[in-house]
Design a protein around this motif. Structure first.
Motif, PDB file in Angstrom:
ATOM      1  N   GLY A  59       0.875  -1.362   0.049  1.00 46.28           N
ATOM      2  CA  GLY A  59      -0.483  -0.252  -0.231  1.00 46.28           C
ATOM      3  C   GLY A  59       0.858   1.307  -0.112  1.00 46.28           C
ATOM      4  O   GLY A  59       0.385   1.914  -0.481  1.00 46.28           O
ATOM      5  N   ARG A  60       2.465   1.230  -0.199  1.00 40.17           N
ATOM      6  CA  ARG A  60       3.330   2.525  -0.376  1.00 40.17           C
ATOM      7  C   ARG A  60       3.137   3.006  -1.988  1.00 40.17           C
ATOM      8  O   ARG A  60       3.109   1.805  -2.413  1.00 40.17           O
ATOM      9  CB  ARG A  60       4.191   1.716  -0.018  1.00 40.17           C
ATOM     10  CG  ARG A  60       4.620   1.403   1.289  1.00 40.17           C
ATOM     11  CD  ARG A  60       6.126   1.438   2.279  1.00 40.17           C
ATOM     12  NE  ARG A  60       6.581  -0.432   0.864  1.00 40.17           N
ATOM     13  CZ  ARG A  60       7.088  -0.659   1.259  1.00 40.17           C
ATOM     14  NH1 ARG A  60       7.839  -0.816   2.237  1.00 40.17           N
ATOM     15  NH2 ARG A  60       7.241  -1.868   0.236  1.00 40.17           N
ATOM     16  N   ILE A  61       3.186   4.418  -2.139  1.00 44.07           N
ATOM     17  CA  ILE A  61       3.363   5.151  -3.091  1.00 44.07           C
ATOM     18  C   ILE A  61       4.521   4.475  -4.318  1.00 44.07           C
ATOM     19  O   ILE A  61       5.582   3.993  -3.225  1.00 44.07           O
ATOM     20  CB  ILE A  61       3.106   6.269  -3.155  1.00 44.07           C
ATOM     21  CG1 ILE A  61       1.483   7.303  -2.024  1.00 44.07           C
ATOM     22  CG2 ILE A  61       3.476   6.954  -4.136  1.00 44.07           C
ATOM     23  CD1 ILE A  61       1.938   8.411  -1.678  1.00 44.07           C
ATOM     24  N   VAL A  62       4.410   4.291  -5.260  1.00 42.24           N
ATOM     25  CA  VAL A  62       4.747   4.138  -6.226  1.00 42.24           C
ATOM     26  C   VAL A  62       5.063   5.348  -7.045  1.00 42.24           C
ATOM     27  O   VAL A  62       3.819   5.588  -7.613  1.00 42.24           O
ATOM     28  CB  VAL A  62       5.060   2.496  -7.222  1.00 42.24           C
ATOM     29  CG1 VAL A  62       5.847   2.745  -8.034  1.00 42.24           C
ATOM     30  CG2 VAL A  62       4.525   1.351  -5.999  1.00 42.24           C
ATOM     31  N   THR A  63       6.483   5.733  -7.481  1.00 41.25           N
ATOM     32  CA  THR A  63       6.446   7.431  -8.012  1.00 41.25           C
ATOM     33  C   THR A  63       6.348   6.699  -9.518  1.00 41.25           C
ATOM     34  O   THR A  63       6.620   5.580  -9.933  1.00 41.25           O
ATOM     35  CB  THR A  63       7.783   7.932  -7.940  1.00 41.25           C
ATOM     36  OG1 THR A  63       8.025   7.063  -8.413  1.00 41.25           O
ATOM     37  CG2 THR A  63       7.523   8.778  -6.771  1.00 41.25           C
TER      38      THR A  63
ATOM     39  N   ASP B 130       5.331  -0.041 -12.933  1.00 34.16           N
ATOM     40  CA  ASP B 130       5.492  -1.214 -13.962  1.00 34.16           C
ATOM     41  C   ASP B 130       4.563  -0.806 -14.363  1.00 34.16           C
ATOM     42  O   ASP B 130       2.898  -0.979 -14.198  1.00 34.16           O
ATOM     43  CB  ASP B 130       5.237  -2.548 -12.964  1.00 34.16           C
ATOM     44  CG  ASP B 130       4.960  -3.868 -13.673  1.00 34.16           C
ATOM     45  OD1 ASP B 130       5.420  -3.124 -15.426  1.00 34.16           O
ATOM     46  OD2 ASP B 130       4.973  -4.456 -13.214  1.00 34.16           O
ATOM     47  N   ARG B 131       4.755  -0.361 -15.647  1.00 40.93           N
ATOM     48  CA  ARG B 131       4.227   0.165 -16.420  1.00 40.93           C
ATOM     49  C   ARG B 131       3.027  -1.335 -17.582  1.00 40.93           C
ATOM     50  O   ARG B 131       1.986  -0.874 -18.239  1.00 40.93           O
ATOM     51  CB  ARG B 131       4.681   0.663 -17.672  1.00 40.93           C
ATOM     52  CG  ARG B 131       5.056   2.124 -17.054  1.00 40.93           C
ATOM     53  CD  ARG B 131       6.130   3.233 -18.419  1.00 40.93           C
ATOM     54  NE  ARG B 131       6.648   3.768 -17.169  1.00 40.93           N
ATOM     55  CZ  ARG B 131       6.628   5.313 -17.962  1.00 40.93           C
ATOM     56  NH1 ARG B 131       6.346   5.738 -18.867  1.00 40.93           N
ATOM     57  NH2 ARG B 131       7.576   6.169 -17.400  1.00 40.93           N
ATOM     58  N   GLY B 132       3.443  -2.416 -17.467  1.00 41.94           N
ATOM     59  CA  GLY B 132       2.585  -3.282 -17.553  1.00 41.94           C
ATOM     60  C   GLY B 132       1.307  -3.282 -17.149  1.00 41.94           C
ATOM     61  O   GLY B 132       0.287  -4.347 -18.033  1.00 41.94           O
ATOM     62  N   LEU B 133       1.579  -2.895 -15.510  1.00 45.45           N
ATOM     63  CA  LEU B 133      -0.156  -3.216 -14.918  1.00 45.45           C
ATOM     64  C   LEU B 133      -1.277  -2.162 -15.627  1.00 45.45           C
ATOM     65  O   LEU B 133      -2.283  -1.277 -15.244  1.00 45.45           O
ATOM     66  CB  LEU B 133       0.057  -3.150 -13.639  1.00 45.45           C
ATOM     67  CG  LEU B 133       1.374  -3.811 -12.920  1.00 45.45           C
ATOM     68  CD1 LEU B 133       1.782  -4.026 -11.480  1.00 45.45           C
ATOM     69  CD2 LEU B 133       0.236  -4.949 -13.336  1.00 45.45           C
ATOM     70  N   TRP B 134      -0.489  -0.844 -16.592  1.00 41.46           N
ATOM     71  CA  TRP B 134      -1.487   0.537 -16.791  1.00 41.46           C
ATOM     72  C   TRP B 134      -2.749  -0.203 -17.694  1.00 41.46           C
ATOM     73  O   TRP B 134      -2.204  -1.810 -18.301  1.00 41.46           O
ATOM     74  CB  TRP B 134      -0.397   1.156 -17.449  1.00 41.46           C
ATOM     75  CG  TRP B 134       0.797   1.650 -15.945  1.00 41.46           C
ATOM     76  CD1 TRP B 134       0.564   2.375 -15.033  1.00 41.46           C
ATOM     77  CD2 TRP B 134       0.967   3.371 -16.912  1.00 41.46           C
ATOM     78  NE1 TRP B 134       1.536   3.266 -14.613  1.00 41.46           N
ATOM     79  CE2 TRP B 134       2.032   3.807 -16.153  1.00 41.46           C
ATOM     80  CE3 TRP B 134       2.283   3.520 -17.927  1.00 41.46           C
ATOM     81  CZ2 TRP B 134       3.425   4.361 -15.672  1.00 41.46           C
ATOM     82  CZ3 TRP B 134       2.053   4.689 -18.173  1.00 41.46           C
ATOM     83  CH2 TRP B 134       3.166   4.836 -17.351  1.00 41.46           C
ATOM     84  N   ASP B 135      -3.582   0.775 -17.735  1.00 42.67           N
ATOM     85  CA  ASP B 135      -4.925   0.139 -18.320  1.00 42.67           C
ATOM     86  C   ASP B 135      -5.119   0.461 -19.728  1.00 42.67           C
ATOM     87  O   ASP B 135      -4.740   2.028 -19.895  1.00 42.67           O
ATOM     88  CB  ASP B 135      -5.930   0.035 -18.074  1.00 42.67           C
ATOM     89  CG  ASP B 135      -7.285  -0.012 -17.975  1.00 42.67           C
ATOM     90  OD1 ASP B 135      -7.144  -0.011 -18.999  1.00 42.67           O
ATOM     91  OD2 ASP B 135      -8.271  -0.505 -17.030  1.00 42.67           O
ATOM     92  N   ALA B 136      -4.165   0.174 -20.470  1.00 47.73           N
ATOM     93  CA  ALA B 136      -4.218   0.502 -22.116  1.00 47.73           C
ATOM     94  C   ALA B 136      -5.127   1.020 -22.702  1.00 47.73           C
ATOM     95  O   ALA B 136      -5.027   1.554 -23.411  1.00 47.73           O
ATOM     96  CB  ALA B 136      -3.846  -1.011 -23.012  1.00 47.73           C
ATOM     97  N   ARG B 137      -6.451  -0.328 -22.601  1.00 48.33           N
ATOM     98  CA  ARG B 137      -7.814   0.091 -23.248  1.00 48.33           C
ATOM     99  C   ARG B 137      -8.157   1.534 -22.468  1.00 48.33           C
ATOM    100  O   ARG B 137      -8.744   2.689 -23.381  1.00 48.33           O
ATOM    101  CB  ARG B 137      -9.059  -1.007 -22.834  1.00 48.33           C
ATOM    102  CG  ARG B 137      -8.873  -1.720 -23.438  1.00 48.33           C
ATOM    103  CD  ARG B 137      -9.543  -2.837 -23.753  1.00 48.33           C
ATOM    104  NE  ARG B 137      -9.922  -3.155 -21.431  1.00 48.33           N
ATOM    105  CZ  ARG B 137     -10.927  -4.509 -22.009  1.00 48.33           C
ATOM    106  NH1 ARG B 137     -11.450  -4.391 -22.063  1.00 48.33           N
ATOM    107  NH2 ARG B 137     -10.984  -4.378 -20.151  1.00 48.33           N
TER     108      ARG B 137
END
Length: 411
Positions: free
Chosen positions: A243-247, A252-259
């Motif tokens: 639960g800690r902030i990740v700048t 991990d850009r693979g977790l970003w929502d591409a849609r």
């Protein structure tokens, strides 16, 4: 089919119906000229009646049912009030002014009509946000209070004061350009409140922004929706498993929502095509460039700096009116022209922003970018001491510790 049991509606299903129906029914009553506070009270009574009746006898048209019951409650209330006046004054009550008057929304745009009412410029920003979530979002007072970490009684008072402000004769026309700007600002505030508590306020703001873009060609409405989508797409990578902030640079850009990113880019392109850029469009363009980069190293910082130049040019005194923009520009300068150039930019901001934690955090990032880990650690620690948000403060403390540890391992 004949012979099958009548479907039952439990309380959970009714609340699901209510979240969608409440704004439309309430807007219909207000549009008709009913007092905002009285209309909401009548609708709450209708919902309580629905809890009693619907499980055994679900209506064919829930919206019409709620509107009819709420109208009966309002009629009963007016009759009771008129009788009281007759007893006290022996006269008939003055007739109420009719019609909500002036709205440019069609009958099908009830939710947007109500949104504009809740964002009336006579209300304070905090009241606009609370009333929007209560009346348009269909959230309970407890849910709103929990999202903003205030006692339920405090939030109830805030909402009651807002409704009293809107009471009386129908409000002035709500179709002026300035009113749309207020609505956009309120939606941005709702989004910025984020994901605290049990309610996803960011998701609620996106939902309302979608509806707004369907009713107006204003490019800033699309710009705001694009900005929300492009930032929201990074949500899965924003916190680590503890639960800690990740700048942004370490996510991990693979977790970003591409849609969601693709939708945000499409919405932004449609806004920019109108060639009337504004703050939300520019911020969305910056977010799109970050989202488009496959890695931190591949980020198009020169173009980001160009957009930041456009952003700070939108205000007469950006240092005081938009400090986040000038700090963001200083970081972009550091990535394009070198850390020393970025630090010189922050030096020019010291007098006004020097006591703000974000100024020290920006300097920490720039010092680290330039390889001065000792100065970076000091700046992060200074930022941590000034931060008021617990999660952000803890993050800055970890940044300072990481910089110190990295300094010790330097050759």
């Amino acid at each position: 089919m004949i012979g099958e049991p009548t479907p039952r509606l439990d309380e959970g299903a009714l609340r699901g119906f209510g979240r969608d129906l409440i704004p439309r029914v309430l807007a219909g009553l207000v549009r008709r000229g009913e007092d905002f506070d009285g209309a909401e009270d009548a609708l709450q009574e209708a919902l309580l009646e629905a809890l009693r009746v619907w499980p055994e006898h679900p209506p064919r048209d829930p919206r019409a049912w709620l509107a009819a019951v709420a109208t009966r409650r309002l009629v009963d209330a007016r009759r009771s009030e008129a009788a009281r006046h007759r007893r006290e004054e022996a006269t008939h009550a003055e007739p109420r002014a009719g019609g909500a008057g002036g709205s440019t929304f069609e009958e099908g745009d009830d939710t947007l009509f109500l949104l504009f009412c809740c964002c009336h410029p006579d209300l304070a920003p905090a009241s606009q946000v609370a009333l929007t979530l209560r009346a348009v979002g269909g959230l309970t007072t407890r849910e709103i209070a929990d999202a903003f970490y205030v006692p339920e009684a405090t939030m109830a008072q805030r909402i009651s004061r807002a409704k009293r402000t809107l009471a009386g004769p129908p409000a002035r026309r709500l179709d002026q350009p300035g009113d749309l700007a207020v609505v956009l600002r309120v939606l941005y505030l709702v989004y910025a409140a984020g994901h605290a508590g049990r309610v996803d306020l960011a998701g609620e703001a996106i939902r309302l922004a979608r509806q707004l873009t369907l009713a107006t060609e204003e490019p800033e409405a699309r710009g705001l929706l694009a900005l929300m989508l492009l930032n929201h797409a990074r949500l899965p990578a924003r916190l680590d498993p503890e639960g800690r902030i990740v700048t942004l640079d370490r996510q991990d850009r693979g977790l970003w929502d591409a849609r969601e990113i693709a939708e945000g880019v499409r919405v932004l392109q449609s806004a920019l095509a109108i060639q009337r850029p504004g703050r939300y469009q520019v911020e969305a363009a910056i977010a799109a460039l970050h989202d488009d980069a496959a890695s931190t190293e591949e980020t198009d910082w020169p173009q980001i700096l160009d957009w930041y130049d456009d952003l700070v040019a939108l205000t007469d005194d950006p240092v005081r009116e938009d400090p986040a923009a000038v700090l963001g520009r200083a970081v972009a300068v550091g990535h394009v022209l070198g850390a020393a150039a970025g630090l010189r930019e922050t030096d020019r901001l010291r007098e006004v922003l020097g006591e703000r934690h974000r100024w020290h955090a920006a300097r920490g990032h720039l010092h680290e970018l330039g390889g001065d880990l000792s100065a970076a650690a000091t700046a992060y620690a200074d930022a941590a001491r000034r931060a008021t948000d617990v999660a952000e403060r803890d993050h800055l403390v970890r940044q300072a510790a990481r910089a110190r540890a990295a300094e010790r391992t330097q050759p």
